[in-house]
Design a protein around this motif. Structure first.
Motif, mmCIF file in Angstrom:
data_model
loop_
_atom_site.group_PDB
_atom_site.id
_atom_site.type_symbol
_atom_site.label_atom_id
_atom_site.label_comp_id
_atom_site.label_asym_id
_atom_site.label_seq_id
_atom_site.Cartn_x
_atom_site.Cartn_y
_atom_site.Cartn_z
ATOM 1 N N ILE A 1 0.844 -1.192 0.000
ATOM 2 C CA ILE A 1 0.000 0.000 0.000
ATOM 3 C C ILE A 1 0.882 1.245 0.000
ATOM 4 O O ILE A 1 1.719 1.427 0.891
ATOM 5 C CB ILE A 1 -0.955 0.036 1.210
ATOM 6 C CG1 ILE A 1 -1.971 -1.106 1.115
ATOM 7 C CG2 ILE A 1 -1.681 1.371 1.285
ATOM 8 C CD1 ILE A 1 -3.041 -1.070 2.177
ATOM 9 N N GLU A 2 0.665 2.066 -0.994
ATOM 10 C CA GLU A 2 1.327 3.357 -1.047
ATOM 11 C C GLU A 2 0.520 4.327 -0.187
ATOM 12 O O GLU A 2 -0.693 4.453 -0.350
ATOM 13 C CB GLU A 2 1.387 3.852 -2.501
ATOM 14 C CG GLU A 2 2.230 5.089 -2.699
ATOM 15 C CD GLU A 2 2.410 5.420 -4.172
ATOM 16 O OE1 GLU A 2 3.506 5.852 -4.546
ATOM 17 O OE2 GLU A 2 1.444 5.247 -4.940
ATOM 18 N N VAL A 3 1.182 4.997 0.745
ATOM 19 C CA VAL A 3 0.522 5.941 1.642
ATOM 20 C C VAL A 3 0.955 7.349 1.263
ATOM 21 O O VAL A 3 2.141 7.665 1.266
ATOM 22 C CB VAL A 3 0.869 5.652 3.115
ATOM 23 C CG1 VAL A 3 0.197 6.662 4.034
ATOM 24 C CG2 VAL A 3 0.455 4.232 3.494
ATOM 25 N N LEU A 4 -0.036 8.186 0.918
ATOM 26 C CA LEU A 4 0.255 9.523 0.419
ATOM 27 C C LEU A 4 -0.317 10.576 1.361
ATOM 28 O O LEU A 4 -1.437 10.440 1.867
ATOM 29 C CB LEU A 4 -0.339 9.734 -0.976
ATOM 30 C CG LEU A 4 0.115 8.787 -2.086
ATOM 31 C CD1 LEU A 4 -0.791 7.566 -2.178
ATOM 32 C CD2 LEU A 4 0.129 9.503 -3.437
ATOM 33 N N ALA A 5 0.446 11.651 1.580
ATOM 34 C CA ALA A 5 -0.013 12.780 2.380
ATOM 35 C C ALA A 5 0.845 13.985 2.032
ATOM 36 O O ALA A 5 1.946 13.851 1.469
ATOM 37 C CB ALA A 5 0.091 12.475 3.870
ATOM 38 N N HIS A 6 0.355 15.167 2.377
ATOM 39 C CA HIS A 6 1.140 16.374 2.146
ATOM 40 C C HIS A 6 2.439 16.288 2.944
ATOM 41 O O HIS A 6 2.482 15.754 4.058
ATOM 42 C CB HIS A 6 0.343 17.613 2.553
ATOM 43 C CG HIS A 6 1.012 18.888 2.174
ATOM 44 N ND1 HIS A 6 1.930 19.523 2.975
ATOM 45 C CD2 HIS A 6 0.899 19.647 1.050
ATOM 46 C CE1 HIS A 6 2.354 20.618 2.368
ATOM 47 N NE2 HIS A 6 1.741 20.719 1.202
ATOM 48 N N VAL A 7 3.479 16.848 2.382
ATOM 49 C CA VAL A 7 4.814 16.748 2.984
ATOM 50 C C VAL A 7 4.840 17.280 4.410
ATOM 51 O O VAL A 7 5.552 16.736 5.268
ATOM 52 C CB VAL A 7 5.849 17.477 2.085
ATOM 53 C CG1 VAL A 7 5.515 18.961 1.951
ATOM 54 C CG2 VAL A 7 7.257 17.272 2.583
ATOM 55 N N ASP A 8 4.038 18.300 4.715
ATOM 56 C CA ASP A 8 4.051 18.874 6.062
ATOM 57 C C ASP A 8 3.385 17.971 7.098
ATOM 58 O O ASP A 8 3.585 18.146 8.299
ATOM 59 C CB ASP A 8 3.349 20.232 6.070
ATOM 60 C CG ASP A 8 4.139 21.299 5.324
ATOM 61 O OD1 ASP A 8 5.336 21.079 5.055
ATOM 62 O OD2 ASP A 8 3.557 22.356 4.997
#
Length: 238
Positions: free
Chosen positions: A85-92
């Motif tokens: 699973i690729e987990v994506l979120a804003h860098v901050d």
């Protein structure tokens, strides 16, 4: 609940709060946006199955921000899938989601104001929820999934809060940048928003998108001239 072919709301909630993660499907991807509170995995499994897929088939999780009601089942879903699973979120938001930093809303001051039992419970829930963010996203980026997902950095609720515009559906996944209350689209909840002024300013970005449907994490769908309503919210706070 299916909104349109390939776009579903995962209806979660309890006596105090309703939550609406999003499930998006195409030929290559099964994507979950946000994951509910800890210990809701069984309900998520049930709701995902209504879309004709298994939770084990999810291959991407996108997070609007770090709050526990959004990342609560992140680790559990990862453990219960057969895919990477690729987990994506804003860098901050990355260091908070994966536990490099304590969540902003779990500051030492706020934790110390809780009873020992509540404090230990919150810390335990977060420790069970945290997982690595494998891909960071930034404002203006387009993810080439499910017809295109545009990243809109909307700080205010948290510094790295992001909304996601689903091009194929002309739908905005608003996270906690806005809410639906009694059928009406309203701004960010001031009780839980770190910087209300910034949160309202962030809403101006949304006017650049051809939004026909808004999906709020708390409150669900709003379709009654959403851009006009967003402008009303902005003007009310100026």
């Amino acid at each position: 609940m299916e909104i349109s072919k390939g776009l579903n709301i995962i209806e979660l909630g309890n006596d105090k709060i309703n939550m609406n993660p999003i499930l998006i499907l195409d030929e290559e991807n099964i994507i979950l946006i946000d994951t509910g509170l800890p210990d809701q995995l069984g309900k998520i499994v049930e709701e995902v199955s209504k879309a004709g897929v298994s939770i084990k088939d999810i291959n991407k999780i996108i997070l609007t921000h770090q709050d526990l009601d959004h990342i609560g089942n992140l680790a559990s879903i990862i453990k219960n899938t057969e895919n990477y699973i690729e987990v994506l979120a804003h860098v901050d938001e990355k260091p908070y989601i994966q536990g490099d930093k304590s969540p902003i809303k779990m500051s030492p001051e706020k934790l110390n104001a809780m009873s020992e039992e509540e404090r230990n419970s919150r810390i335990d829930m977060f420790n069970k929820s945290k997982a690595n963010v494998t891909k960071t996203v930034e404002d203006g980026e387009t993810l080439d999934y499910c017809g295109g997902i545009e990243v809109i950095h909307t700080p205010g609720h948290t510094p790295g809060h992001a909304c996601f515009f689903l091009r194929r559906y002309k739908a905005l996944v608003a996270g906690d940048a806005m809410n639906v209350m009694d059928g009406k689209l309203v701004g960010p909840n001031p009780i839980f928003t770190l910087d209300m002024k910034q949160g309202i300013e962030s809403l101006k970005k949304l006017l650049n998108y051809d939004i026909e449907t808004v999906i709020c994490y708390h409150g669900g769908i709003f379709i009654d001239r959403p851009k006009e309503r967003i402008l009303e919210i902005i003007n009310t706070h100026n």
